[in-house]
Design a protein around this motif. Structure first.
Motif, short mmCIF file in Angstrom:
data_model
loop_
_atom_site.label_atom_id
_atom_site.label_comp_id
_atom_site.label_asym_id
_atom_site.label_seq_id
_atom_site.Cartn_x
_atom_site.Cartn_y
_atom_site.Cartn_z
N ARG A 29 7.26 24.20 -9.83
CA ARG A 29 6.31 23.27 -10.45
C ARG A 29 7.01 22.03 -11.00
NH1 ARG A 29 2.48 26.09 -14.71
NH2 ARG A 29 3.93 25.28 -16.25
N ALA A 30 8.24 22.21 -11.47
CA ALA A 30 9.00 21.08 -12.00
C ALA A 30 9.72 20.30 -10.90
CB ALA A 30 10.02 21.58 -13.02
N GLY A 31 9.68 20.83 -9.67
CA GLY A 31 10.33 20.15 -8.56
C GLY A 31 11.82 20.38 -8.51
N ALA A 32 12.30 21.48 -9.15
CA ALA A 32 13.74 21.73 -9.18
C ALA A 32 14.07 23.20 -8.93
CB ALA A 32 14.31 21.29 -10.52
N PRO A 33 13.57 23.78 -7.84
CA PRO A 33 13.90 25.19 -7.57
C PRO A 33 15.30 25.32 -7.00
CG PRO A 33 12.57 24.31 -5.78
CD PRO A 33 12.69 23.21 -6.80
N LEU A 54 4.64 34.77 -0.14
CA LEU A 54 3.96 34.19 -1.31
C LEU A 54 4.95 33.50 -2.24
CD1 LEU A 54 1.37 37.01 -2.12
CD2 LEU A 54 0.93 34.80 -1.03
N VAL A 55 6.21 33.89 -2.17
CA VAL A 55 7.25 33.16 -2.90
C VAL A 55 7.52 31.83 -2.20
CG1 VAL A 55 9.71 33.17 -3.50
CG2 VAL A 55 8.33 35.24 -3.83
N ASP A 56 7.74 31.90 -0.90
CA ASP A 56 8.11 30.70 -0.14
C ASP A 56 6.96 29.69 -0.06
OD1 ASP A 56 10.58 31.88 0.27
OD2 ASP A 56 9.97 32.77 2.18
N ALA A 57 5.72 30.18 -0.07
CA ALA A 57 4.56 29.29 0.07
C ALA A 57 4.44 28.31 -1.09
CB ALA A 57 3.28 30.12 0.17
N GLN A 58 5.03 28.65 -2.23
CA GLN A 58 4.89 27.79 -3.41
C GLN A 58 5.73 26.52 -3.32
OE1 GLN A 58 5.12 30.03 -7.22
NE2 GLN A 58 4.98 31.89 -5.98
N ARG A 60 7.37 23.22 -1.41
CA ARG A 60 7.21 22.25 -0.34
C ARG A 60 8.52 21.49 -0.18
NH1 ARG A 60 1.93 19.76 0.70
NH2 ARG A 60 3.16 17.87 0.96
N GLU A 61 9.03 21.47 1.03
CA GLU A 61 10.29 20.77 1.29
C GLU A 61 10.16 19.26 1.03
OE1 GLU A 61 13.15 22.03 1.94
OE2 GLU A 61 12.65 24.10 2.46
N ASP A 62 8.96 18.73 1.22
CA ASP A 62 8.76 17.29 1.05
C ASP A 62 8.36 16.91 -0.36
OD1 ASP A 62 6.34 18.57 1.24
OD2 ASP A 62 5.40 17.09 2.54
N ARG A 79 -1.65 26.73 -2.81
CA ARG A 79 -0.30 27.12 -2.38
C ARG A 79 0.57 27.47 -3.59
NH1 ARG A 79 2.34 25.30 2.43
NH2 ARG A 79 4.12 24.83 1.11
N LEU A 80 0.51 26.65 -4.61
CA LEU A 80 1.38 26.82 -5.78
C LEU A 80 0.85 27.91 -6.71
CD1 LEU A 80 3.83 25.77 -7.42
CD2 LEU A 80 2.22 24.22 -8.57
#
Length: 233
Positions: A29-33, A54-58, A60-62, A79-80
């Protein structure tokens, strides 16, 4: 408090698993996984036989999407938040197919509620969860949204967000009865609490900029009493 946070879970191993899943969700959610967080979430899935996708779906590479229309917001939120909500439901033991749609709707409802309550913070962090076409149609400038210059047009845009959030809460209402035990009690608290937050936003004439949107102690007390006495909400 986020719905079904680690402190809600009744056993240590479930609390620890929920903590790992929440840390991954917060990071996305913060954009820093990180890959370490993803690997830990994958191990939780392997241990409890949860769907790894369901982990990976959250993530987005972009990065964060451009929300041009409400469908874009739904897609991103589902998705998130929807994937995360479904992971937690399965961790709690609800693995049947019938649970998936209402749980995803609950995730959508929470996501939309959060995006309204934390609109100012999200905008300051570069996250924009108000559809651009709605702003354009109501002739609301980006600067007006950033600084909370409320007009009839901006209030109309935010009211529409509330309508969609309430629709999502209505779509998952059956979980008030279909869940059992501690899950039912906690769900009722978060379900009713979300609706109360939306009502507070309306009562403030959609001002989500001047001060945080929170429930009063009286509201919290009523919600907890209803959830724990089993009264219909």
């Amino acid at each position: 408090m986020p719905p079904f946070a680690p402190s809600d879970w009744p056993r240590n191993e479930l609390r620890e698993a929920a903590e790992v899943l929440w840390r991954w969700h917060y990071a996305v959610r913060a954009g820093a996984p990180s890959q370490i967080q993803r690997n830990r979430a994958h191990r939780v899935c392997e241990k409890f036989k949860l769907p790894v996708h369901l982990v990976d779906a959250q993530f987005r590479e972009d990065g964060f999407p451009v929300i041009r229309a409400m469908t874009d917001l739904f897609d991103y939120g589902d998705r998130l938040a929807g994937s995360h909500a479904l992971l937690l439901a399965k961790l709690a033991g609800y693995t049947a197919n019938w649970i998936e749609d209402p749980v995803r709707q609950f995730g959508r409802a929470v996501f939309l509620t959060r995006s309204l309550c934390l609109l100012k913070e999200d905008l300051q962090s570069g996250r924009h969860f108000i559809p651009l076409d709605g702003l354009h149609n109501k002739r609301v400038a980006h600067a007006d949204l950033m600084h909370g210059r409320l007009s009839d047009g901006l209030r109309s845009v935010l009211w529409k967000q509330i309508v969609y959030a309430r629709d999502a809460y209505a779509s998952c209402r059956a979980l008030n009865h279909d869940l059992s035990g501690w899950c039912r009690r906690r769900f009722r608290i978060y379900w009713a609490g979300g609706l109360h937050l939306l009502a507070r936003i309306e009562s403030r004439k959609f001002d989500v900029w001047s001060k945080p949107v929170k429930l009063t102690l009286l509201h919290k007390t009523r919600i907890y009493l209803r959830a724990h006495t089993g009264k219909t909400i």
